[in-house]
Structures are given as C-alpha cells and as structure tokens.
Motif scaffolding. Structure first.
Motif, mmCIF file in Angstrom:
data_model
loop_
_atom_site.group_PDB
_atom_site.id
_atom_site.type_symbol
_atom_site.label_atom_id
_atom_site.label_comp_id
_atom_site.label_asym_id
_atom_site.label_seq_id
_atom_site.Cartn_x
_atom_site.Cartn_y
_atom_site.Cartn_z
ATOM 1 N N GLU A 1 0.833 -1.208 0.000
ATOM 2 C CA GLU A 1 0.000 0.000 0.000
ATOM 3 C C GLU A 1 0.865 1.254 0.000
ATOM 4 N N ALA A 2 1.966 1.206 0.745
ATOM 5 C CA ALA A 2 2.865 2.362 0.782
ATOM 6 C C ALA A 2 3.434 2.630 -0.602
ATOM 7 N N LEU A 3 3.859 1.554 -1.277
ATOM 8 C CA LEU A 3 4.444 1.713 -2.605
ATOM 9 C C LEU A 3 3.429 2.286 -3.587
ATOM 10 N N GLY B 1 12.246 3.305 -3.846
ATOM 11 C CA GLY B 1 13.288 2.337 -4.197
ATOM 12 C C GLY B 1 13.603 1.396 -3.049
ATOM 13 N N LEU B 2 13.647 1.905 -1.839
ATOM 14 C CA LEU B 2 13.935 1.052 -0.682
ATOM 15 C C LEU B 2 12.841 0.022 -0.473
ATOM 16 N N ILE B 3 11.586 0.418 -0.697
ATOM 17 C CA ILE B 3 10.493 -0.547 -0.531
ATOM 18 C C ILE B 3 10.562 -1.622 -1.612
ATOM 19 N N GLU B 4 10.851 -1.215 -2.851
ATOM 20 C CA GLU B 4 11.000 -2.209 -3.925
ATOM 21 C C GLU B 4 12.130 -3.182 -3.589
ATOM 22 N N ALA B 5 13.214 -2.649 -3.027
ATOM 23 C CA ALA B 5 14.335 -3.519 -2.657
ATOM 24 C C ALA B 5 13.927 -4.494 -1.563
ATOM 25 N N CYS C 1 11.084 -5.667 -1.076
ATOM 26 C CA CYS C 1 10.173 -6.657 -1.666
ATOM 27 C C CYS C 1 10.875 -7.542 -2.696
ATOM 28 N N GLN C 2 12.222 -7.448 -2.741
ATOM 29 C CA GLN C 2 13.048 -8.250 -3.649
ATOM 30 C C GLN C 2 12.829 -7.907 -5.124
ATOM 31 N N ASN C 3 12.364 -6.690 -5.383
ATOM 32 C CA ASN C 3 12.205 -6.235 -6.770
ATOM 33 C C ASN C 3 13.426 -5.399 -7.142
ATOM 34 N N SER C 4 14.533 -6.093 -7.385
ATOM 35 C CA SER C 4 15.825 -5.410 -7.550
ATOM 36 C C SER C 4 15.848 -4.482 -8.752
ATOM 37 N N ASP C 5 15.283 -4.912 -9.884
ATOM 38 C CA ASP C 5 15.341 -4.074 -11.086
ATOM 39 C C ASP C 5 14.560 -2.775 -10.883
ATOM 40 N N GLU C 6 13.353 -2.891 -10.316
ATOM 41 C CA GLU C 6 12.559 -1.684 -10.062
ATOM 42 C C GLU C 6 13.255 -0.781 -9.049
ATOM 43 N N ALA C 7 13.825 -1.396 -8.023
ATOM 44 C CA ALA C 7 14.520 -0.606 -7.002
ATOM 45 C C ALA C 7 15.697 0.141 -7.608
ATOM 46 N N ARG C 8 16.489 -0.554 -8.429
ATOM 47 C CA ARG C 8 17.660 0.087 -9.035
ATOM 48 C C ARG C 8 17.243 1.248 -9.929
ATOM 49 N N ASP C 9 16.175 1.061 -10.699
ATOM 50 C CA ASP C 9 15.714 2.125 -11.592
ATOM 51 C C ASP C 9 15.329 3.372 -10.800
ATOM 52 N N ARG D 1 23.437 8.429 0.813
ATOM 53 C CA ARG D 1 22.274 7.579 1.076
ATOM 54 C C ARG D 1 21.929 6.728 -0.155
ATOM 55 N N PHE D 2 21.957 7.373 -1.342
ATOM 56 C CA PHE D 2 21.649 6.622 -2.562
ATOM 57 C C PHE D 2 22.716 5.567 -2.832
ATOM 58 N N ASP D 3 23.970 5.927 -2.681
ATOM 59 C CA ASP D 3 25.045 4.972 -2.953
ATOM 60 C C ASP D 3 24.958 3.775 -2.012
ATOM 61 N N THR D 4 24.628 4.038 -0.736
ATOM 62 C CA THR D 4 24.488 2.940 0.226
ATOM 63 C C THR D 4 23.363 2.000 -0.195
ATOM 64 N N ALA D 5 22.228 2.570 -0.607
ATOM 65 C CA ALA D 5 21.085 1.746 -1.021
ATOM 66 C C ALA D 5 21.400 0.968 -2.290
ATOM 67 N N LEU D 6 22.099 1.584 -3.238
ATOM 68 C CA LEU D 6 22.432 0.905 -4.487
ATOM 69 C C LEU D 6 23.435 -0.227 -4.246
ATOM 70 N N ARG D 7 24.401 0.000 -3.361
ATOM 71 C CA ARG D 7 25.378 -1.064 -3.066
ATOM 72 C C ARG D 7 24.688 -2.272 -2.430
ATOM 73 N N ALA D 8 23.664 -2.013 -1.646
ATOM 74 C CA ALA D 8 22.948 -3.119 -1.002
ATOM 75 C C ALA D 8 22.253 -4.021 -2.016
ATOM 76 N N LEU D 9 21.986 -3.490 -3.222
ATOM 77 C CA LEU D 9 21.346 -4.298 -4.261
ATOM 78 C C LEU D 9 22.324 -5.248 -4.941
ATOM 79 N N GLY D 10 23.627 -5.037 -4.714
ATOM 80 C CA GLY D 10 24.627 -5.886 -5.337
ATOM 81 C C GLY D 10 25.019 -5.380 -6.707
ATOM 82 N N PRO D 11 25.933 -6.070 -7.367
ATOM 83 C CA PRO D 11 26.415 -5.633 -8.691
ATOM 84 C C PRO D 11 25.329 -5.736 -9.749
#
Length: 466
Positions: free
Chosen positions: A377-379, A414-418, A420-428, A456-466
């Motif tokens: 619902e938040a997303l 992006g953090l919520i998508e991440a 929820c394991q939606n890596s592509d949406e989160a990265r975008d 903050r963005f770099d930390t979140a993006l690194r958490a998604l992996g390469p």
C-alpha cells in the motif's frame, strides 16, 4: 486627425451616385453629395471607434491577465522556503505581507508595465532611471521604490530587499513599510535587520487602533527568534501576538481575516512547542488552528486558500501523531488532507503548486503505511505521488527544493521495492533519484547536503549488489 481618407471614400461614392442618377439636376446632386459624405464620415468614424474600443478592451484584458500572472508568480515566490530545506518557519505565511506585495505588483502592472510594453526588465530599468533623477516620477517616490521591489522580488530577494529598504527609510512611520522590509530581511537571513524592522512595526502600532500592526509584527518577530533557535523568546512573541488577535476578535468576532490569522498563531505556537519537545501541548495548539480552519472552509467551500489551510492543518496534526506513535490517527489525518488536496488539484489542473501539494500528500500517506508495515500500500501511494512529481518538477528546474523532494521520493520507493526483492525496479528508482542529486551537487551553496544525499543513494544501491 487626418480625414483625407474619409473624404476620398465619400468622393468615390458621389461619383458612383452621379453615374446612377444620370442627368439629375445639380441641386439634387449637391444635396445627395452632402448626405453621402456625411454618412461616410459618420460610418467610418464609427468603425474606427469600434476598432479602437475593441483594441483597448483586448489590451485591458491582456494587461489584467499579465497582472494576475505576475501576482500568482509572486505568491509562489513568497510561498517558497528561504532555503533549500523546508523545515523552517521562515517559509510560513507572512501576516499581511503577501497582500501588500501584491498591491505593489498591481500598481506596477497598471503603470510602469504599460509604459514598458509589458516587459518587466524594461519596466525595472525605467523605474531605476527615474529614481536616479532621469525623468519625472509622476507619483510617490516611496511607491516607485515599492513597485521596483515587487518586480525585482520575482527574480532576486537581494534586489527586492534593497528597494524595500529605501522605501522603509523614506517612510519611517509606516508600519507596513517596516513589515515588508522585515519580511525580506528575514528571507535573506539578515536576522538583526528583520528584528529591528518588526520591533519598529510593533511600536508604530502602539495606538489603540494599532492592534493589527502589533500582532502581525509580533508574529514575525517570533519567526526571527525561531530562526535563531531561541524557542522561549519565540513562544512569548507568538503568544503576545495571539492575545492581540483575540482582543480584536472580541470586537469583530465574525472577521474571517482575523480568524485566519488567529489560526496561524496557533500553528506557530504549535511549531515552537514541537521544537521544545512538548508534543501534547503542540497537538492541542494545532487542533485549535484546525478548528478555526474547518470553520472558515465550511463558510466558503470555494475559497481555495482556506481549503488549503485546512489541508495543511490536517498534515500538521498527522506529523505530531507520528511522533507520538499514533500511526492510525496520523494516517486518518493525512488522508483527510489528501482528500482536500485532490479536490484542489482537480479544480486547478494547471497550477503547479496545487499539483505539488497533491504529490506531497500521497507521499505522507505512503510514509505512514510504510511505518505500519504495509509495503504494498505504501508503494502504491508513493507511485501515485511520483507520477505527479515527475510531471511537475521538470517544469520548474530551478526549484531545488522540489528537485530534492522528487529525489527523496525515488529513494523511499526504491527502498520498498528492494525490501520486496524487486531489484530491477529498485535500481531504476534509486538511479533516477541519484541522478537528480548528482546534478544538484554542483551547486556549491548546498554541497554538504547534496553529498549527504548522494551517500544515502550509494548505500542503497550497493545493497542491491552488482
């Protein structure tokens, strides 16, 4: 006026008439010639008058549209926070100042803008030239400085401050002039000058009928103290102003302007109490303001300003309820504010301010839903807000506050998508937000803020992996 063109037309008609009459007597022809000439003159003058009347009407309507557009830009300018981050009272309503600035703008639109052919830059040049002694002022020097200030305010607080400073010097006993100088000094961060101006405004309102000047000056004096983080002094100033408004309301209890100003003082008191950590007292003060806002909104449902005040009151209460842990109450408050924002945005489809308000309302609802552990619902709420923000932000690229708020919304979604394991949406989403901050990082004045945001963005993006 040259009537040669009229006579030429009349002669042509006479020649045609003569051919038609053939051998008519000379007296008849002479009479006819006079009548035709008169008809031509009257008809032609009528046509010319109608054309000029239509042109004047079109010009007047165009001037009115330009004046309204300038006043709307002025309102938006005054509604902007003084700095990039909006968490300051300096960006709050300025008691009576907005209307005074708009009157100065309207005066400029009716005089100098006409003379300058509607070109604002030229109007400012003409005003400066005349104020430097090159040409007749044809009016009050104080008024000309204020017109110059209003025109300048659309682009530069610094230039506007210089003009209104001169106007205040020329009219030291005018409380409104002191108020406008104080407001611009506050926006420019010149707190000592702002304090001195507001104290002069209060002193000038010392007469029995000066309550208006006193409470307005007192409210904005409180804003100065808030900017200094002197919360006790601010609270005293706001409460003094509140007592002044209430005294005026005892004499005129149905005055909507006074009622609205009382609600503003309630909100200001609440803001300070939040800063002091007294959340229960702050909530009580905000609810006082909400009650007044509801009364005004019911009185005139078509008054967009009062409807927006009501929406903001719901949002303030929602923020407090989040701090107290009442997430369900906060969600209800934010949804009430959202409902009003939706109506305003629908009825002002081309107004960026109303659209942006709606985007922020969706964002607030999303924040509470996320805190309640309802990511889907938040997303959905964040996405709705983003869809609006993505339309509005590019239309005003110089509004850095909006650009940053858009980036923050990308980050939250992006953090919520991440999660929820939606890596592509989160990265975008995260890369879109980071790109905005990367552009803003080039602005040296706020580089520390941008670098913090980039981290903050770099930390979140690194958490998604390469």
């Amino acid at each position: 006026m040259d009537f040669g063109w009229l006579l030429a037309g009349a002669v042509n008609s006479i020649v045609v008439g003569a051919r038609w009459l053939g051998r008519q007597e000379a007296s008849t022809l002479a009479s006819l010639s006079g009548v035709v000439a008169l008809v031509w003159v009257v008809g032609a003058l009528g046509r010319r008058w109608r054309r000029r009347s239509t042109a004047r009407k079109i010009a007047s309507e165009k001037l009115g549209d330009e004046a309204r557009a300038l006043k709307e830009r002025l309102r938006q300018r005054l509604a902007e926070p003084a700095g990039i981050l909006p968490d300051v009272v300096i960006g709050a309503p300025t008691m009576g100042a907005s209307q005074a600035f708009e009157r100065d703008m309207e005066a400029a639109a009716k005089t100098m803008l006409i003379e300058a052919g509607g070109h604002r830059a030229k109007a400012k040049r003409v005003l400066r030239s005349r104020l430097d002694g090159n040409g007749a002022l044809n009016g009050s020097e104080i008024g000309y400085w204020r017109q110059l200030g209003a025109l300048s305010l659309l682009d530069s607080t610094h230039d506007a401050l210089a003009a209104y400073s001169r106007a205040a010097d020329l009219a030291p006993n005018d409380p409104e002039g002191q108020m406008l100088f104080g407001v611009l000094s506050l926006r420019a961060g010149k707190l000592d000058a702002a304090e001195a101006a507001f104290r002069r405004q209060i002193r000038l309102g010392g007469a029995e009928d000066g309550g208006l000047a006193r409470y307005r000056g007192g409210t904005m004096l409180g804003d100065v103290f808030v900017a200094r983080a002197a919360f006790d002094d601010a609270l005293n100033a706001y409460q003094d102003a509140q007592r002044e408004v209430m005294a005026l309301l005892e004499k005129d209890p149905e005055n909507p302007a006074l009622q609205r100003d009382l609600s503003v003082t309630c909100d200001r008191v609440g803001d300070v109490l939040v800063g002091k950590g007294d959340l229960d007292a702050a909530l009580e003060s905000y609810r006082c303001g909400l009650g007044i806002a509801e009364t005004l909104a019911k009185r005139d449902p078509k008054h967009a300003g009062w409807q927006r005040d009501l929406s903001v009151s719901h949002d303030r209460i929602g923020e407090i309820l989040i701090k107290t842990g009442d997430l369900a109450g906060a969600l209800e408050s934010f949804r009430q504010g959202l409902a009003i924002a939706e109506r305003l945005a629908a009825s002002h489809a081309h107004d960026l301010e109303w659209q942006w308000d709606l985007s922020l309302s969706h964002d607030r609802v999303g924040d509470v839903l996320a805190a309640m552990g309802k990511p889907a619902e938040a997303l959905e709420s964040y996405r709705r807000g983003l869809a609006i923000a993505e339309e509005v932000a590019p239309q005003d690229p110089a509004n850095f506050a909006r650009q940053r708020e858009l980036a923050v919304s990308y980050h939250k979604a992006g953090l919520i998508e991440a999660a929820c394991q939606n890596s592509d949406e989160a990265r975008d989403l995260l890369e879109k937000g980071r790109a905005i901050i990367a552009r803003l990082e080039r602005i040296a004045s706020y580089r520390a803020q941008w670098r913090s945001d980039l981290l903050r963005f770099d930390t979140a993006l690194r958490a998604l992996g390469p």
